[in-house]
Design a protein around this motif. Structure first.
Motif, PDB file in Angstrom:
ATOM      1  N   TYR A  56     -43.195  99.743  89.431  1.00  0.00           N
ATOM      2  CA  TYR A  56     -43.771  98.477  88.980  1.00  0.00           C
ATOM      3  C   TYR A  56     -43.875  98.427  87.469  1.00  0.00           C
ATOM      4  CZ  TYR A  56     -45.111  97.476  93.813  1.00  0.00           C
ATOM      5  OH  TYR A  56     -45.097  97.229  95.131  1.00  0.00           O
ATOM      6  N   ILE A  57     -44.338  99.543  86.927  1.00  0.00           N
ATOM      7  CA  ILE A  57     -44.449  99.591  85.467  1.00  0.00           C
ATOM      8  C   ILE A  57     -43.091  99.397  84.834  1.00  0.00           C
ATOM      9  CG2 ILE A  57     -45.099 101.051  83.526  1.00  0.00           C
ATOM     10  CD1 ILE A  57     -47.101 102.395  85.525  1.00  0.00           C
ATOM     11  N   MET A  58     -42.120  99.991  85.459  1.00  0.00           N
ATOM     12  CA  MET A  58     -40.759  99.827  84.966  1.00  0.00           C
ATOM     13  C   MET A  58     -40.352  98.360  85.003  1.00  0.00           C
ATOM     14  SD  MET A  58     -38.554 102.439  84.320  1.00  0.00           S
ATOM     15  CE  MET A  58     -38.139 103.592  85.630  1.00  0.00           C
ATOM     16  N   PHE A  59     -40.688  97.746  86.078  1.00  0.00           N
ATOM     17  CA  PHE A  59     -40.341  96.315  86.198  1.00  0.00           C
ATOM     18  C   PHE A  59     -40.994  95.511  85.103  1.00  0.00           C
ATOM     19  CE2 PHE A  59     -39.819  96.934  91.023  1.00  0.00           C
ATOM     20  CZ  PHE A  59     -38.488  97.274  90.858  1.00  0.00           C
ATOM     21  N   ILE A  60     -42.233  95.870  84.832  1.00  0.00           N
ATOM     22  CA  ILE A  60     -42.940  95.120  83.782  1.00  0.00           C
ATOM     23  C   ILE A  60     -42.182  95.267  82.467  1.00  0.00           C
ATOM     24  CG2 ILE A  60     -45.050  94.995  82.426  1.00  0.00           C
ATOM     25  CD1 ILE A  60     -46.531  95.952  84.963  1.00  0.00           C
ATOM     26  N   ALA A  61     -41.877  96.502  82.177  1.00  0.00           N
ATOM     27  CA  ALA A  61     -41.187  96.761  80.919  1.00  0.00           C
ATOM     28  C   ALA A  61     -39.873  96.007  80.876  1.00  0.00           C
ATOM     29  CB  ALA A  61     -40.952  98.260  80.777  1.00  0.00           C
ATOM     30  N   VAL A  62     -39.112  96.126  81.957  1.00  0.00           N
ATOM     31  CA  VAL A  62     -37.825  95.441  81.985  1.00  0.00           C
ATOM     32  C   VAL A  62     -38.042  93.938  81.879  1.00  0.00           C
ATOM     33  CG1 VAL A  62     -35.805  94.953  83.413  1.00  0.00           C
ATOM     34  CG2 VAL A  62     -36.732  97.251  83.308  1.00  0.00           C
ATOM     35  N   GLY A  63     -39.067  93.488  82.573  1.00  0.00           N
ATOM     36  CA  GLY A  63     -39.351  92.055  82.528  1.00  0.00           C
ATOM     37  C   GLY A  63     -39.628  91.607  81.118  1.00  0.00           C
ATOM     38  N   VAL A  64     -40.463  92.345  80.419  1.00  0.00           N
ATOM     39  CA  VAL A  64     -40.771  91.966  79.043  1.00  0.00           C
ATOM     40  C   VAL A  64     -39.495  91.932  78.219  1.00  0.00           C
ATOM     41  CG1 VAL A  64     -41.962  92.684  76.960  1.00  0.00           C
ATOM     42  CG2 VAL A  64     -43.108  92.838  79.169  1.00  0.00           C
ATOM     43  N   LEU A  65     -38.704  92.960  78.402  1.00  0.00           N
ATOM     44  CA  LEU A  65     -37.444  93.012  77.655  1.00  0.00           C
ATOM     45  C   LEU A  65     -36.613  91.777  77.941  1.00  0.00           C
ATOM     46  CD1 LEU A  65     -36.223  96.704  77.832  1.00  0.00           C
ATOM     47  CD2 LEU A  65     -36.603  95.304  75.803  1.00  0.00           C
ATOM     48  N   VAL A  66     -36.450  91.505  79.218  1.00  0.00           N
ATOM     49  CA  VAL A  66     -35.598  90.385  79.578  1.00  0.00           C
ATOM     50  C   VAL A  66     -36.153  89.102  78.998  1.00  0.00           C
ATOM     51  CG1 VAL A  66     -34.801  89.001  81.539  1.00  0.00           C
ATOM     52  CG2 VAL A  66     -34.721  91.485  81.647  1.00  0.00           C
ATOM     53  N   LEU A  67     -37.467  88.946  79.071  1.00  0.00           N
ATOM     54  CA  LEU A  67     -38.061  87.727  78.533  1.00  0.00           C
ATOM     55  C   LEU A  67     -37.737  87.573  77.059  1.00  0.00           C
ATOM     56  CD1 LEU A  67     -41.611  87.400  80.116  1.00  0.00           C
ATOM     57  CD2 LEU A  67     -39.671  85.851  80.298  1.00  0.00           C
ATOM     58  N   PHE A  68     -37.932  88.663  76.366  1.00  0.00           N
ATOM     59  CA  PHE A  68     -37.679  88.579  74.931  1.00  0.00           C
ATOM     60  C   PHE A  68     -36.224  88.293  74.634  1.00  0.00           C
ATOM     61  CE2 PHE A  68     -41.897  90.049  74.223  1.00  0.00           C
ATOM     62  CZ  PHE A  68     -42.201  89.554  72.966  1.00  0.00           C
ATOM     63  N   VAL A  69     -35.373  88.984  75.369  1.00  0.00           N
ATOM     64  CA  VAL A  69     -33.945  88.737  75.149  1.00  0.00           C
ATOM     65  C   VAL A  69     -33.632  87.267  75.400  1.00  0.00           C
ATOM     66  CG1 VAL A  69     -31.647  89.207  76.046  1.00  0.00           C
ATOM     67  CG2 VAL A  69     -33.240  91.073  75.629  1.00  0.00           C
ATOM     68  N   LEU A  70     -34.193  86.771  76.466  1.00  0.00           N
ATOM     69  CA  LEU A  70     -33.967  85.362  76.780  1.00  0.00           C
ATOM     70  C   LEU A  70     -34.525  84.485  75.664  1.00  0.00           C
ATOM     71  CD1 LEU A  70     -34.764  85.036  80.581  1.00  0.00           C
ATOM     72  CD2 LEU A  70     -32.570  84.789  79.439  1.00  0.00           C
ATOM     73  N   LEU A  71     -35.687  84.889  75.183  1.00  0.00           N
ATOM     74  CA  LEU A  71     -36.315  84.119  74.119  1.00  0.00           C
ATOM     75  C   LEU A  71     -35.408  84.047  72.908  1.00  0.00           C
ATOM     76  CD1 LEU A  71     -39.043  82.744  73.911  1.00  0.00           C
ATOM     77  CD2 LEU A  71     -39.890  84.750  72.695  1.00  0.00           C
ATOM     78  N   PHE A  72     -34.924  85.191  72.582  1.00  0.00           N
ATOM     79  CA  PHE A  72     -34.034  85.212  71.422  1.00  0.00           C
ATOM     80  C   PHE A  72     -32.758  84.433  71.684  1.00  0.00           C
ATOM     81  CE2 PHE A  72     -36.378  89.168  70.139  1.00  0.00           C
ATOM     82  CZ  PHE A  72     -37.003  88.541  69.065  1.00  0.00           C
ATOM     83  N   ALA A  73     -32.299  84.530  72.939  1.00  0.00           N
ATOM     84  CA  ALA A  73     -31.072  83.825  73.250  1.00  0.00           C
ATOM     85  C   ALA A  73     -31.300  82.313  73.165  1.00  0.00           C
ATOM     86  CB  ALA A  73     -30.589  84.200  74.661  1.00  0.00           C
ATOM     87  N   VAL A  74     -32.430  81.896  73.603  1.00  0.00           N
ATOM     88  CA  VAL A  74     -32.679  80.445  73.624  1.00  0.00           C
ATOM     89  C   VAL A  74     -33.073  79.950  72.243  1.00  0.00           C
ATOM     90  CG1 VAL A  74     -34.084  78.632  74.628  1.00  0.00           C
ATOM     91  CG2 VAL A  74     -33.323  80.520  76.035  1.00  0.00           C
ATOM     92  N   PHE A  75     -33.981  80.671  71.620  1.00  0.00           N
ATOM     93  CA  PHE A  75     -34.397  80.263  70.269  1.00  0.00           C
ATOM     94  C   PHE A  75     -33.944  81.307  69.252  1.00  0.00           C
ATOM     95  CE2 PHE A  75     -37.759  78.789  73.176  1.00  0.00           C
ATOM     96  CZ  PHE A  75     -37.572  77.424  73.010  1.00  0.00           C
ATOM     97  N   PRO A  76     -32.721  81.347  68.913  1.00  0.00           N
ATOM     98  CA  PRO A  76     -32.303  82.319  67.903  1.00  0.00           C
ATOM     99  C   PRO A  76     -32.866  81.890  66.555  1.00  0.00           C
ATOM    100  CG  PRO A  76     -30.469  80.952  68.633  1.00  0.00           C
ATOM    101  CD  PRO A  76     -31.676  80.422  69.294  1.00  0.00           C
ATOM    102  N   SER A  77     -33.674  82.733  65.940  1.00  0.00           N
ATOM    103  CA  SER A  77     -34.294  82.309  64.706  1.00  0.00           C
ATOM    104  C   SER A  77     -33.689  83.020  63.508  1.00  0.00           C
ATOM    105  CB  SER A  77     -35.795  82.592  64.762  1.00  0.00           C
ATOM    106  OG  SER A  77     -36.002  83.938  65.086  1.00  0.00           O
TER     107      SER A  77
END
Lengths: 567, 231, 847, 104
Positions: free
Chosen positions: C826-847
């Motif tokens: 589960y902890i792993m999932f959280i970490a991966v989830g955070v990563l994915v979210l951020f990656v997505l964030l950057f992908a959507v809003f490249p600043s």
């Protein structure tokens, strides 16, 4: 006691009582019954207080509050109960000065839709309120014969009383509707659970019929609500007094008045019930337990008549006048039809039920004999008719409740109602037979008893409207005498009792005797000295007729000046 | 290299090293030791950051309390073979990979932000107008030193550091004179007072109490329930 | 004009006294009823207290009535005094009005002060009594020589109100009183007869004084006689109630009140006819009586409706509404001179010309509406009103075609027949016709005359063949009532009411005598089983003979003692009727039947009455067994017989010079003395002079016919010269027809009773099959619709929803594997989830 | 890099500590180990708070926040220890992989 508290208490005391009964353990039937009886008695006493507060000189809605308006203030004005005032030329005067007044209790309820908790009473509702609480007490005394699920029965009974009293006090159309529906559900269960063999059928029939009426009334209600927006100084309103003023000024157009009147009339006529809408009544009466039959006949039917006088007429005077002939025809036909149908019955209770249809026909006739005439006497005849109709409602409330009680007493003993299997009761139950004969004579319209006054006044008023229909109405007296005397002969007279359970026929007990004797006493008092009722309602009815006449003239004038298509 | 720099690097290395050692060590007792090292160094970093009260608290609570607690745990639960429970290498690599990516993410974020600019913006926003005091408008420990008193005030619901520091002469703040402070509080109308942490403090206190009771309840010795008895 | 006058104050005083006395007489029996019905039930079954109480009440009533009559007679010199014209010409000042009202306020019951007018065409004064022009108002030049002492307008009626039942605008409906000489005579007559009958009933009903009464006429299903407690008290209670109702009817001051008591006497009659409730025949007869009366009342009601609609009041006399003087019914229609004012107007709806009657006010002016138009009533509606009210009289007085209930009413105890069904209640119809006379147009009067004519003949023919002693008397009663109606219809107002009073005495006498016979014969009523009873019960026989002679109208012609004819009361009254009929026929020759039929019937009357007497009392006993048990009745029964016999013989003493006749004439409606002429029909009634002119001729005719009838009866039944059986054989079909009472019962059964039941069953059928059928069909349709709805719901809507549900469910199942339960993963999932979210964030809003 | 100690430096240390904590939590099967990982993560966060407190206008708030974090961490440690003991009582082991009752 302030009027707000008093009126609210009158309506909701039975509810409070019902809640209190919930707290009593289930098995104490006797205490539960005594408690419930106490609640109804206190309610009755409260309505007597109301009668004490009632000012017979003031025909309009009471209580009256003085509006104390501070100059230039934006806040809502203060209201002060106006105890001593006099009326001259339609103005409320106190110490020789005209005062601005507000009539009825008004408390905002649902502000979004401008719905108010508006209560008030006038000469039309006070007699019916008294009747309701009075018949409730007696019906409660008759409820000792209920043995099944006593607590549930009593609670529903008390809720029913709340609904009934609320209907007679509500002056907001929405509130009226709510109480109207509140009354419906307990009745459904009271018939459906404590009824006779076909109770489910009767209950559902009653429910569907009445619900149909309610739906039609709802449509009319919304018509007025949205129709009022253009004429009311504020927004749309459910306030019956405001709506009546709008109608009095002829501002609802004729088309709408006609449609709305038909809707409202059908809604109320189902409750009355009149000829084509009456078939729920025999079934409901036959299956309902005795006290509920008493309530049904004694009070519920009166709501139809009250609704017509309080809502259908004042809100659509033009429509009412337009439909008056139909109404009289319906009423006259109900009288004859109900009497004929009663004559052919072999079931005692069914016979009494049909007699209700017949007697309530007079109510419709009396209300509808509205002849537009420059002759002021025509209005007097109409007043005679409405007074007669109102009195007939009260009288029928007393006599039919009595008749149903009489049927119930014998049914409790012999467990059948077949008219051909009675006979000779006058020997076996002398007091019972004496009281029963008295009550039946009251229903027959014997002078000196209540039924006579209502019937005869309505009949007298009818000729001015239509001689032909008046003759039909008058013919009802023969048929009524026929079926009632025939019934008395078959049940009470004769050499011997012919049915089953002869050994269980015992004289009336004290409780039963009290109920029947009180009803008979009132039947005689009302019949011998009817002014006790006419004094209460005469002024209000006079005001009503004048208002309606004005509303009709205004609505007709509006057409002629605006060039709208009239009929 | 100033002493500050030196000390920073020293503590930084100890901290990171300790943490890394915790990760790679398999024996629980040793892990606890490395944890002490790491947390103690963090306390050093706190001192470096002029957070003297926090540093002390870190030492007392973490090093002195929490870790001891952990060791107790180790001892209460340890039974020979379970002192070392290994994970599979694949898991280790997977975790390492993800951790690396995570690190990259954070580091890149740290560098992506222009912290000075942000600080200026914050300061401007805080006082409602540009103060022009410079890039370090924050709480200046060099000037004010001892943080115990302000923290205590903050926990009691007052914020002399915020309400006075930017508007009043610093010496007033230093004296910490109660009368003056109360005057400042009552200066009132035009000055909006910052809120303190009294409520949070109370909640935390109650929370702690509850936790202690709860922990005692959970950890109390109780009879093992046999499956047969239940059936 | 009259030289003797009363002042207003004197007049008021008399009125108050009369009102008080008559109220006592009226209300005492009601109090008696209340006490008897309750006390009797709880009291002892063998106690006679109820009867004593009832007798006491009615006797005090009689005393009061007689006192009132004497009081009135002495103070008004038997109605000859008029009321002085007020010196206040503008009389209706506020003060006077107030005084009247205040005086009224002191009275025990609510009392409405009525406008007072000594004469209709003179000025008004206020007091609490009203004087109507209806009473004794005659034009001087029409006075006949036989009552030349009777000049000018007599004493007006006293009227006023008790309380209002309701008032609606100008329409006031209440309880009033109207006292004139007719009222007083009726009161005295009713209370006197009632007293006698009550006393008689103590004896007659004494077999009810038991705990266990065996009713030999009622049988249970197993053939036994019915046993029940005695009901002595109940009989007297009902009798008291009846007396109250009857007196109320007489006292009534408005037509509505008449209707009220009309119904009440009807219900008392119902209760008394059905006194033996165990007998089916009794209860059926009671029902029949009440329902047939209601048929008449239906007409009455129509009359009331017309009256209230067009005239707006029910009061006979002028009165006051809301402080304004209002004319009473009589004034409105007849005005001061007894003439109906006709006018023509155009009917609004049809456009035809209609004849209307102008309504007149208290001062003789024509009444107008609020809009200035004349107040009128269409002439034909006046006829309808008259016929309607007369319809009530037809029912109550058992006139054709509603005559069939009265013979059946003989099921009641004999005192009831005597009081209710001969002397008082049935006569109320005649009384009302007399009281309401001014409202009848000549068309209505003619109808009344013909109805009376038919009735008197039909009933007399049936009486000839009846064998039940009471039924003979019942048919005789109907026949005599027919005479009275006839008299009123042909304008013989006085004659009709004269006969009403005399008939009341002799018929109640005969009924009581028959009751005595019945008791003596132990409840045997069939005459064929009697015969020769006069030896065993002489008092009964001879008192009965007095009655028979009286009703037959026999007299000894040519001889007079002290200027009086030797004749019983019936001779005088019937003589007067025949005389009026003769005079009427002379004026309206096409209506000759109205003279011939009553004349012939006078003979038939004498025949059947003597037949009855001979059959019962003379000859040899036909049933020795019965005869041996016969006995004379005790004094309590014979005393009333003797008293009544005296009155039957002598009440009309003096004939048309006697006090009874003159007293009645005092109340005669205006205009009658000179004769009325119908403006549209052309029918004229004879004046007093015309009647007087033919009086002796008519008397001779009547006497000859009656004597013939009596003689024939003697031949057939007394001497036995002719065998009645032979005659019966000769006319067997006619005999059967008469025995079957002209088959009216069968006719009505077929015409009304059965159709009503058929219609009733139709109504139930309509309810059951049409309305309920409609509802049930609707219900079934609704159920069908809901079935389809259910299918639609289950198939399509639910299908769709289930589909979605299933999809979600299977998705959940497949995602279940992710839920490993392992903390570390589960902890792993959280970490991966955070990563994915951020990656997505950057992908959507490249600043 | 060795020049002036900036905010960034502290943030990097905090980041490393945080990542170490995450790794610790994911790799340790021992319940106590996981608890230690949590402590590391919290400390990483605390360093950031204090650093912001020192270098940005966040001021004293950062310190107070980290104070709360420390307190909560202590509480958490106490509860976690109690849980661990319970876990041990129930499974006779501290291996968290055994506690997979919640597996779907």
């Amino acid at each position: 006691m302030g009027p707000i508290l008093l009126l609210t208490l009158i309506i909701f005391l039975p509810t409070i009582g019902a809640i209190a009964l919930l707290a009593v353990p289930k098995d104490n039937d006797e205490y539960l019954r005594i408690g419930a009886l106490g609640v109804t008695v206190v309610t009755f006493v409260l309505t007597l207080f109301l009668l004490g507060d009632f000012n017979t000189d003031d025909p309009a809605i009471q209580p009256v509050f003085e509006v104390i308006q501070v100059d230039g203030a934006t806040e809502p004005p203060d209201l002060k109960l106006l105890a001593n005032y006099d009326l001259s030329e339609g103005k409320v005067m106190r110490d020789g000065q005209e005062v601005q007044v507000q009539r009825g209790i008004t408390i905002p309820w649902i502000r979004t839709w401008n719905i108010e908790y508006k209560l008030g009473y006038d000469g039309i509702s006070v007699p019916l309120l008294l009747l309701t609480s009075f018949i409730s007490v007696l019906a409660m005394m008759a409820s000792w014969s209920i043995k099944k699920m006593v607590r549930g029965y009593l609670i529903l009974f008390l809720l029913l009383e709340t609904g009934m009293l609320g209907v007679f006090l509500a002056l907001d159309f929405f509130l009226f509707y709510v109480f109207w529906e509140v009354m419906l559900l307990p009745m459904y269960f009271l018939i459906g659970i404590w009824g006779g063999p076909r109770k489910e059928y009767a209950a559902i029939k009653f429910f569907l019929y009445t619900l149909l009426g309610s739906v039609l009334m709802l449509i009319a209600m919304l018509m007025f609500y949205f129709g009022s927006a253009a004429h009311s100084d504020q927004t749309s309103t459910f306030d019956l007094l405001e709506l009546a003023v709008i109608a009095q000024n002829g501002l609802f157009d004729q088309q709408m008045q006609m449609i709305a009147f038909v809707l409202l009339f059908i809604g109320f006529a189902i409750k009355v019930p009149t000829f084509p809408f009456h078939t729920w009544l025999p079934d409901a009466h036959v299956e309902a337990p005795t006290p509920i039959s008493m309530i049904l006949a004694g009070v519920l039917l009166k709501m139809g008549g009250y609704g017509i006088l309080r809502i259908a007429f004042p809100l659509c005077p033009f429509g009412a006048h337009w439909a008056a002939y139909t109404l009289v025809v319906i009423g006259a036909f109900s009288i004859i039809y109900g009497a004929f149908a009663a004559m052919a019955q072999t079931d005692f209770k069914r016979l009494v039920a049909y007699s209700s249809v017949s007697h309530m026909g007079y109510v419709i006739v009396g209300m509808a004999v509205w002849k537009l005439s420059v002759d002021t006497n025509a209005l007097h005849h109409w007043q005679l008719g409405i007074n007669g109709a109102m009195f007939q409602m009260i009288a029928h409330g007393v006599s039919s409740a009595g008749m149903f009680f009489i049927v119930g007493v014998i049914y409790d003993r012999v467990h059948h109602r077949d008219l051909n299997q009675f006979g000779g009761l006058s020997k076996l139950m002398p007091w019972y037979s004496g009281l029963a004969a008295g009550i039946f004579f009251a229903g027959l319209g014997l002078p000196g008893m209540c039924g006579f006054i209502g019937e005869i006044f309505v009949t007298l008023s009818a000729w001015n409207y239509s001689p032909l229909l008046a003759i039909i109405v008058a013919a009802g007296v023969i048929l009524t005498a026929g079926y009632i005397l025939w019934t008395i002969q078959r049940v009470f007279l004769g050499p011997e009792y012919r049915g089953p359970h002869a050994e269980e026929i015992t004289p009336m007990n004290g409780r039963e005797f009290t109920v029947a004797a009180v009803l008979l006493a009132f039947a005689i008092i009302l019949g011998v000295y009817p002014p006790i009722m006419f004094d209460l309602m005469g002024g209000s009815i006079e005001l009503l007729t004048e208002t309606l006449q004005q509303g009709l003239e205004n609505a007709t004038d509006a057409t002629s000046t605006a060039g709208l298509p009239g009929n | 290299m100033t002493s500050e720099q030196f000390l920073f690097w020293l503590f930084a290395v100890l901290t990171c090293g300790g943490a890394f050692a915790v990760v790679i060590t398999q024996n629980v007792v040793r892990m606890a030791f490395w944890l002490i090292v790491s947390l103690g160094s963090v306390a050093g970093l706190f001192f470096l950051l002029n957070a003297d009260f926090l540093g002390a608290a870190q030492l007392l609570i973490y090093v002195g309390g929490t870790v001891v607690l952990l060791i107790f745990g180790v001892m209460l639960t340890a039974s020979g073979p379970y002192l070392q429970i290994k994970t599979s290498p694949a898991e280790g690599f997977l975790a390492g990979g993800i951790a690396f990516l995570f690190l990259v993410l954070i580091v890149s974020t740290v560098y992506a932000v222009d912290w000075d600019h942000k600080s200026q913006l914050m300061a401007t926003h805080e006082n409602g107008q540009a103060t022009g005091i410079g890039p370090q408008p924050g709480y200046n420990p060099e000037q004010q030193g001892n943080t115990t008193r302000p923290i205590a005030f903050a926990l009691l619901g007052m914020r002399p550091d915020k309400d006075l520091a930017s508007n009043q002469p610093a010496d007033l703040m230093d004296t910490g004179d109660v009368d003056d402070l109360s005057q400042a509080v009552y200066m009132g109308d035009e000055m909006e007072l910052s809120t303190g942490y009294l409520l949070v403090f109370e909640i935390i206190s109650v929370h702690l109490l509850v936790v202690l009771v709860g922990a005692a309840y959970l950890a109390r010795a109780k009879r093992r329930v046999d499956a047969s008895e239940v059936a | 004009m009259s030289s003797e006058t009363l002042t207003i104050e004197e007049f008021q005083e008399i009125g108050k006294a009369l009102r008080f006395l008559l109220m006592v007489a009226w209300l005492l029996p009601l109090a008696g009823f209340a006490v008897e019905i309750f006390a009797g039930y709880w009291g002892h079954r063998r106690s006679k207290m109820a009867s004593f109480l009832a007798v006491g009440c009615i006797f005090i009533g009689f005393a009061c009535s007689l006192g009132a009559l004497i009081h009135w007679g002495t103070l008004t010199r038997w109605g000859h005094k008029t009321v002085a014209e007020s010196q206040h010409h503008e009389g209706k000042s506020e003060g006077e009005g107030q005084t009247g009202i205040l005086d009224a306020g002191k009275l025990p019951v609510e009392f409405v002060a009525l406008a007072d007018k000594p004469t209709a065409h003179k000025d008004a004064d206020n007091d609490d009594h009203h004087t109507t022009s209806g009473g004794g108002h005659k034009d001087a030049h029409h006075e006949g020589e036989h009552h030349d002492d009777h000049h000018g307008p007599g004493t007006p009626a006293f009227s006023g109100g008790f309380y209002l039942l309701g008032s609606f605008g100008d329409i006031e409906i209440g309880l009033d009183y109207y006292i004139d000489s007719l009222t007083l005579i009726m009161f005295t007559m009713v209370t006197l007869i009632a007293t006698c009958i009550h006393i008689f009933a103590i004896g007659y009903m004494s077999d009810e004084l038991v705990e266990d009464y065996v009713d030999h006429h009622a049988h249970t299903s197993d053939g036994k006689h019915v046993h029940r407690p005695g009901r002595f008290y109940r009989f007297f209670a009902f009798m008291s109630l009846f007396c109250f109702s009857m007196l109320g009817l007489v006292l009534a001051g408005n037509i509505f009140q008449v209707f009220v008591f009309w119904e009440l006497v009807g219900i008392c009659s119902y209760l008394l006819i059905g006194f033996y409730t165990e007998r089916k025949s009794a209860s059926t007869a009671a029902n029949k009586a009440f329902i047939m009366n209601r048929v008449g009342d239906f007409g009455f009601l129509i009359g009331l409706m017309v009256i209230v609609t067009y005239l707006g009041t029910f009061r006979f006399a002028d009165h006051e509404v809301n402080g304004a003087a209002q004319p009473g019914l009589f004034t409105m229609i007849r005005g001061a001179d007894g003439h109906i004012d006709l006018d023509q107007t155009v009917d609004v709806e049809t456009g035809n010309d209609v004849n209307v009657v102008l309504l007149k006010g208290v001062d003789g002016e024509t009444l107008t509406n609020a809009n200035g138009k004349n107040r009128t009533i269409p002439y034909w509606l006046l006829i309808v009103a008259g016929l309607g009210v007369f319809g009530g009289c037809v029912g109550k007085s058992a006139q054709f075609p509603l005559q069939t209930w009265l013979p059946d009413a003989m099921e009641g105890p004999t005192p009831v027949s005597a009081l209710v069904h001969s002397a008082t209640m049935v006569a109320a119809g005649v009384y009302l016709a007399g009281r309401f006379f001014p409202m009848f147009t000549t068309e209505v009067l003619l109808t009344i005359a013909y109805i009376g004519c038919i009735t008197l003949f039909v009933a007399a023919t049936i009486a000839v063949v009846a064998t039940d002693i009471k039924r003979v008397l019942a048919y005789s009663t109907i026949s005599q009532l027919g005479y009275m109606m006839l008299a009123i219809g042909i304008g013989g107002w006085g004659a009709g009411l004269f006969h009403l009073v005399t008939h009341a005495f002799f018929k109640s006498l005969m009924f009581l005598a028959s009751g005595s016979v019945i008791i003596g014969c132990h409840h045997e009523q069939e005459m064929p089983r009697m015969g020769g009873l006069w030896r065993k019960m002489p008092i009964t026989a001879f008192t009965m003979l007095v009655g028979v002679i009286a009703i037959s109208g026999l007299a000894i012609p040519g001889i007079s003692i002290f200027g009086e004819k030797i004749a019983f009361s019936g001779y005088h009254s019937k003589d007067e009727i025949v005389a009026t009929a003769l005079a009427f026929m002379q004026m309206n020759e096409q209506h000759f039947l109205l003279f011939l039929v009553p004349l012939i019937t006078a003979g038939i009357t004498a025949f059947y009455m003597f037949r009855l007497w001979f059959y019962t009392f003379a000859g040899e006993p036909r049933d020795a067994e019965l005869h041996s048990h016969v006995h004379e009745t005790p004094w309590v029964m014979t005393t009333p017989l003797i008293i009544l016999a005296v009155f039957a013989a002598g009440c009309a003493i003096g004939g048309t010079h006697g006090p009874l006749w003159l007293g009645l004439l005092n109340s005669e409606p205006i205009g009658l003395a000179t004769g009325l002429t119908g403006q549209l029909s052309g029918i004229a009634t004879p004046s007093h002079d015309a009647v007087h002119a033919v009086h002796s001729t008519a008397g001779m005719y009547a006497l000859i016919v009656a004597a013939t009838g009596a003689f024939v009866a003697y031949l057939l039944y007394g001497a036995g010269v002719i065998d009645p059986g032979d005659i019966k054989q000769q006319f067997v079909s006619l005999h059967t027809f008469l025995v079957e009472k002209w088959r009216f019962d069968e006719l009505y059964d077929a015409m009304f009773v059965r159709p009503v039941h058929i219609v009733a069953s139709w109504c139930v059928g309509v309810d059951r099959y049409v309305f309920d059928g409609l509802i049930h069909r609707t219900a079934r349709t609704t159920i069908d619709v809901s079935r389809w709805d259910r299918k639609f719901d289950e198939g399509i809507i639910d299908g769709l929803v289930n589909l979605v549900g299933n999809a979600v469910f299977s998705a959940g199942r497949s995602l279940r594997v992710v839920q490993t339960g392992s903390l570390r993963q589960y902890i792993m999932f959280i970490a991966v989830g955070v990563l994915v979210l951020f990656v997505l964030l950057f992908a959507v809003f490249p600043s | 890099m060795f020049s002036d100690i900036q905010l960034t430096n502290y943030l990097l240390v905090g980041a490393f500590l945080f990542v170490c904590g995450v790794v610790c939590m994911t790799t340790k099967r021992n319940g106590i180990g996981i608890l230690m990982g949590v402590e590391l993560v919290l400390n990483g966060a605390n360093i950031n708070f204090i650093a912001f407190s020192r270098y940005t206008p966040l001021g004293l708030d950062g310190q107070i926040f980290s104070l709360f974090v420390i307190v909560l961490a202590a509480a958490e440690a106490a509860v976690a220890l109690a849980i661990a003991l319970n876990f041990y009582n129930n499974h006779l082991s501290i291996d968290v992989d055994r506690g997979d009752e919640l597996q779907g």
